[in-house]
Write a protein that holds these residues in place. Structure first.
Motif, PDB file in Angstrom:
ATOM      1  N   SER A   1       0.846  -1.436  -0.100  1.00  0.00           N
ATOM      2  CA  SER A   1       0.064   0.112   0.075  1.00  0.00           C
ATOM      3  C   SER A   1       1.054   1.237   0.266  1.00  0.00           C
ATOM      4  O   SER A   1       1.255   1.337   1.305  1.00  0.00           O
ATOM      5  N   GLN A   2       1.508   1.872  -1.511  1.00  0.00           N
ATOM      6  CA  GLN A   2       2.006   3.091  -2.027  1.00  0.00           C
ATOM      7  C   GLN A   2       0.787   4.416  -1.590  1.00  0.00           C
ATOM      8  O   GLN A   2       0.544   4.467  -2.243  1.00  0.00           O
ATOM      9  N   ILE A   3       0.841   4.754   0.098  1.00  0.00           N
ATOM     10  CA  ILE A   3      -0.020   5.548  -0.156  1.00  0.00           C
ATOM     11  C   ILE A   3       1.510   7.045   1.389  1.00  0.00           C
ATOM     12  O   ILE A   3       1.672   6.501   2.362  1.00  0.00           O
ATOM     13  N   PHE A   4       0.307   8.131   0.871  1.00  0.00           N
ATOM     14  CA  PHE A   4       1.333   9.449   1.422  1.00  0.00           C
ATOM     15  C   PHE A   4       1.166   9.368   2.989  1.00  0.00           C
ATOM     16  O   PHE A   4       2.979   9.761   3.056  1.00  0.00           O
ATOM     17  N   TYR A   5       0.411   9.417   3.019  1.00  0.00           N
ATOM     18  CA  TYR A   5      -0.236   9.873   4.543  1.00  0.00           C
ATOM     19  C   TYR A   5       0.000   8.931   5.071  1.00  0.00           C
ATOM     20  O   TYR A   5      -1.036   7.797   5.016  1.00  0.00           O
ATOM     21  N   HIS A   6       0.258   9.058   6.659  1.00  0.00           N
ATOM     22  CA  HIS A   6       0.657   7.410   7.061  1.00  0.00           C
ATOM     23  C   HIS A   6      -0.513   7.714   8.190  1.00  0.00           C
ATOM     24  O   HIS A   6      -0.776   5.434   7.898  1.00  0.00           O
ATOM     25  N   GLU A   7      -1.596   7.447   8.714  1.00  0.00           N
ATOM     26  CA  GLU A   7      -2.471   7.546   8.800  1.00  0.00           C
ATOM     27  C   GLU A   7      -3.325   7.176   7.222  1.00  0.00           C
ATOM     28  O   GLU A   7      -4.510   5.885   7.983  1.00  0.00           O
ATOM     29  N   ASP A   8      -3.286   7.065   5.961  1.00  0.00           N
ATOM     30  CA  ASP A   8      -4.192   6.725   5.788  1.00  0.00           C
ATOM     31  C   ASP A   8      -4.041   5.373   5.607  1.00  0.00           C
ATOM     32  O   ASP A   8      -4.347   4.893   4.936  1.00  0.00           O
ATOM     33  N   ARG A   9      -2.465   4.822   5.616  1.00  0.00           N
ATOM     34  CA  ARG A   9      -1.602   3.914   5.446  1.00  0.00           C
ATOM     35  C   ARG A   9      -2.093   2.795   6.489  1.00  0.00           C
ATOM     36  O   ARG A   9      -2.795   1.701   5.861  1.00  0.00           O
ATOM     37  N   LEU A  10      -1.960   3.496   7.597  1.00  0.00           N
ATOM     38  CA  LEU A  10      -2.549   2.020   8.345  1.00  0.00           C
ATOM     39  C   LEU A  10      -4.310   1.941   8.321  1.00  0.00           C
ATOM     40  O   LEU A  10      -4.302   1.275   8.649  1.00  0.00           O
ATOM     41  N   ARG A  11      -4.663   2.706   8.105  1.00  0.00           N
ATOM     42  CA  ARG A  11      -6.194   2.710   8.158  1.00  0.00           C
ATOM     43  C   ARG A  11      -6.470   1.891   6.157  1.00  0.00           C
ATOM     44  O   ARG A  11      -7.441   1.079   6.577  1.00  0.00           O
ATOM     45  N   SER A  12      -6.470   1.926   5.740  1.00  0.00           N
ATOM     46  CA  SER A  12      -5.858   0.928   4.986  1.00  0.00           C
ATOM     47  C   SER A  12      -5.832  -0.493   5.049  1.00  0.00           C
ATOM     48  O   SER A  12      -6.633  -1.202   4.578  1.00  0.00           O
ATOM     49  N   TYR A  13      -4.686  -0.125   5.492  1.00  0.00           N
ATOM     50  CA  TYR A  13      -4.136  -1.790   6.475  1.00  0.00           C
ATOM     51  C   TYR A  13      -5.866  -2.620   7.165  1.00  0.00           C
ATOM     52  O   TYR A  13      -5.799  -4.171   7.611  1.00  0.00           O
ATOM     53  N   GLU A  14      -5.876  -1.390   7.890  1.00  0.00           N
ATOM     54  CA  GLU A  14      -6.703  -1.697   9.258  1.00  0.00           C
ATOM     55  C   GLU A  14      -8.413  -2.558   8.393  1.00  0.00           C
ATOM     56  O   GLU A  14      -8.932  -3.376   8.805  1.00  0.00           O
ATOM     57  N   ILE A  15      -8.304  -2.046   7.424  1.00  0.00           N
ATOM     58  CA  ILE A  15      -9.846  -2.205   6.342  1.00  0.00           C
ATOM     59  C   ILE A  15      -9.050  -3.666   5.955  1.00  0.00           C
ATOM     60  O   ILE A  15     -10.384  -4.072   5.664  1.00  0.00           O
ATOM     61  N   VAL A  16      -8.815  -3.867   5.206  1.00  0.00           N
ATOM     62  CA  VAL A  16      -7.924  -5.075   4.718  1.00  0.00           C
ATOM     63  C   VAL A  16      -8.227  -6.688   6.020  1.00  0.00           C
ATOM     64  O   VAL A  16      -8.092  -7.632   5.781  1.00  0.00           O
ATOM     65  N   ALA A  17      -7.103  -6.043   7.195  1.00  0.00           N
ATOM     66  CA  ALA A  17      -7.768  -6.324   8.692  1.00  0.00           C
ATOM     67  C   ALA A  17      -9.301  -7.056   8.789  1.00  0.00           C
ATOM     68  O   ALA A  17      -9.364  -8.082   9.399  1.00  0.00           O
ATOM     69  N   ASN A  18      -9.929  -5.969   8.846  1.00  0.00           N
ATOM     70  CA  ASN A  18     -11.399  -6.173   9.088  1.00  0.00           C
ATOM     71  C   ASN A  18     -12.441  -7.308   8.377  1.00  0.00           C
ATOM     72  O   ASN A  18     -13.064  -7.418   8.572  1.00  0.00           O
ATOM     73  N   MET A  19     -11.232  -7.669   6.955  1.00  0.00           N
ATOM     74  CA  MET A  19     -11.922  -8.546   6.476  1.00  0.00           C
ATOM     75  C   MET A  19     -11.299 -10.320   7.071  1.00  0.00           C
ATOM     76  O   MET A  19     -12.203 -11.089   6.181  1.00  0.00           O
ATOM     77  N   MET A  20     -10.420 -10.197   7.554  1.00  0.00           N
ATOM     78  CA  MET A  20     -10.066 -11.842   7.680  1.00  0.00           C
ATOM     79  C   MET A  20     -10.678 -12.068   9.321  1.00  0.00           C
ATOM     80  O   MET A  20     -11.565 -11.353   9.715  1.00  0.00           O
ATOM     81  N   GLU A  21     -10.630 -13.639   9.774  1.00  0.00           N
ATOM     82  CA  GLU A  21     -11.228 -14.416  10.590  1.00  0.00           C
ATOM     83  C   GLU A  21     -10.332 -14.732  11.129  1.00  0.00           C
ATOM     84  O   GLU A  21      -9.165 -15.024  10.853  1.00  0.00           O
TER      85      GLU A  21
END
Length: 338
Positions: A318-338
């Motif tokens: 996830s090549q995202i400029f703002y660190h907080e948005d990068r964290l949020r992107s991975y958090e969204i993916v994490a929420n798909m896992m069980e």
């Protein structure tokens, strides 16, 4: 203390590929702080492994001394596997890599992966600066791999031995963006990671070659394939598309031979590239393996890509400029896992 468990998406683990981006106006020190924070969050969220990639002479990537940053990330986390995605073996003496990863495995037992590739991870001038020669051949890479594997074996009669390294069980992965490493990984019975995130059109042919020609080894009884995916997820599609312009600008600068630090998002990407450049970059960042959108969109597209590839594991960049948005992107993916 409760153990942190790896979670799964559609039955498979998800992992992290970190290019340690240096954002415009910042520096490597901040990049490493961001990587450490991301590693700690993704470990907590249940990602399986955290890989860093070797690149050189690129002002927007801080992970050139890959083994050093691997040690730093491993020391800042507790259980997540940490490794290289990958070390470009032709740039190094195999003994040095064996010693470096023997050291890492000795410091963090059972947590280190050694992913290797054969590309220079740079331009030809930088490759010469690293190697002091440009006489290496494609045929040399399998020999280097044999040497590397031999250093991890116990052989008291060998004239040159790796200490630490000898006798350690360090998983070796082959990385590739074409069929060469797919064939070699199959021949050697090693796990294979394909760079779908920038070579998606070759993904299925390479995976077929790997699976069709796989020979069981003491490492694996059957093929194990991981594929790379770019994911830029946000709570709205508009914001995700806006954040994705940083990665698009990064590939544009590489295409023009003028690599830069990772640039902030822009409102109109069409203002900075030509139609020809846009077509070329959209082909590289194919929508199957570059997923941009809301949580529902990401889940749907990631499911489709998994069904298409039948991969054993997915590694997310996830090549995202703002660190907080990068964290949020991975958090969204994490929420798909069980």
């Amino acid at each position: 203390m409760t153990a942190i468990q790896t979670k799964h998406f559609q039955g498979i683990p998800l992992s992290v590929l970190d290019l340690a981006p240096i954002i415009e106006g910042s520096n490597a020190e901040q990049s490493f702080k961001n990587s450490t924070d991301l590693a700690q969050h993704t470990e907590k969220w249940g990602f399986h492994r955290y890989w860093l990639a070797e690149h050189h002479n690129m002002p927007g990537i801080a992970s050139s001394a890959t083994s050093v940053i691997i040690g730093h990330i491993a020391g800042a986390t507790k259980q997540i596997r940490v490794g290289s995605g990958g070390i470009m073996l032709p740039n190094h003496a195999t003994l040095v890599i064996a010693e470096q990863f023997g050291t890492l495995e000795s410091l963090y037992p059972g947590r280190i992966d050694l992913g290797i590739g054969r590309a220079p991870g740079s331009d030809q001038a930088t490759a010469f600066a690293l190697r002091r020669t440009l006489h290496s051949r494609v045929e040399d890479f399998p020999l280097q791999l044999d040497e590397l594997q031999a250093y991890f074996e116990v052989n008291p009669s060998a004239r040159v031995r790796s200490f630490p390294g000898e006798g350690l069980n360090i998983p070796i992965w082959l990385l590739g963006s074409s069929d060469f490493s797919a064939r070699l990984a199959a021949e050697k019975g090693l796990p294979f990671a394909f760079a779908s995130h920038f070579a998606s059109e070759y993904t299925l042919p390479a995976l077929k070659i790997y699976r069709d020609h796989f020979k069981p080894s003491h490492v694996l009884n059957e093929p194990y394939a991981m594929v790379g995916v770019n994911i830029i997820a946000s709570d709205t599609e508009e914001k995700a598309q806006w954040l994705a312009t940083s990665q698009q600008q990064q590939f544009l600068s590489l295409r023009r031979g003028e690599p830069t630090q990772l640039k902030p998002p822009i409102d109109d990407i069409d203002a900075v590239w030509s139609p020809f450049e846009r077509a070329a970059i959209e082909k590289t960042l194919d929508s199957r393996a570059t997923i941009v959108g809301t949580p529902d969109m990401v889940k749907q597209k990631l499911t489709s890509f998994l069904e298409e590839t039948n991969a054993n594991e997915i590694i997310v960049n996830s090549q995202i400029f703002y660190h907080e948005d990068r964290l949020r992107s991975y958090e969204i993916v994490a929420n798909m896992m069980e």
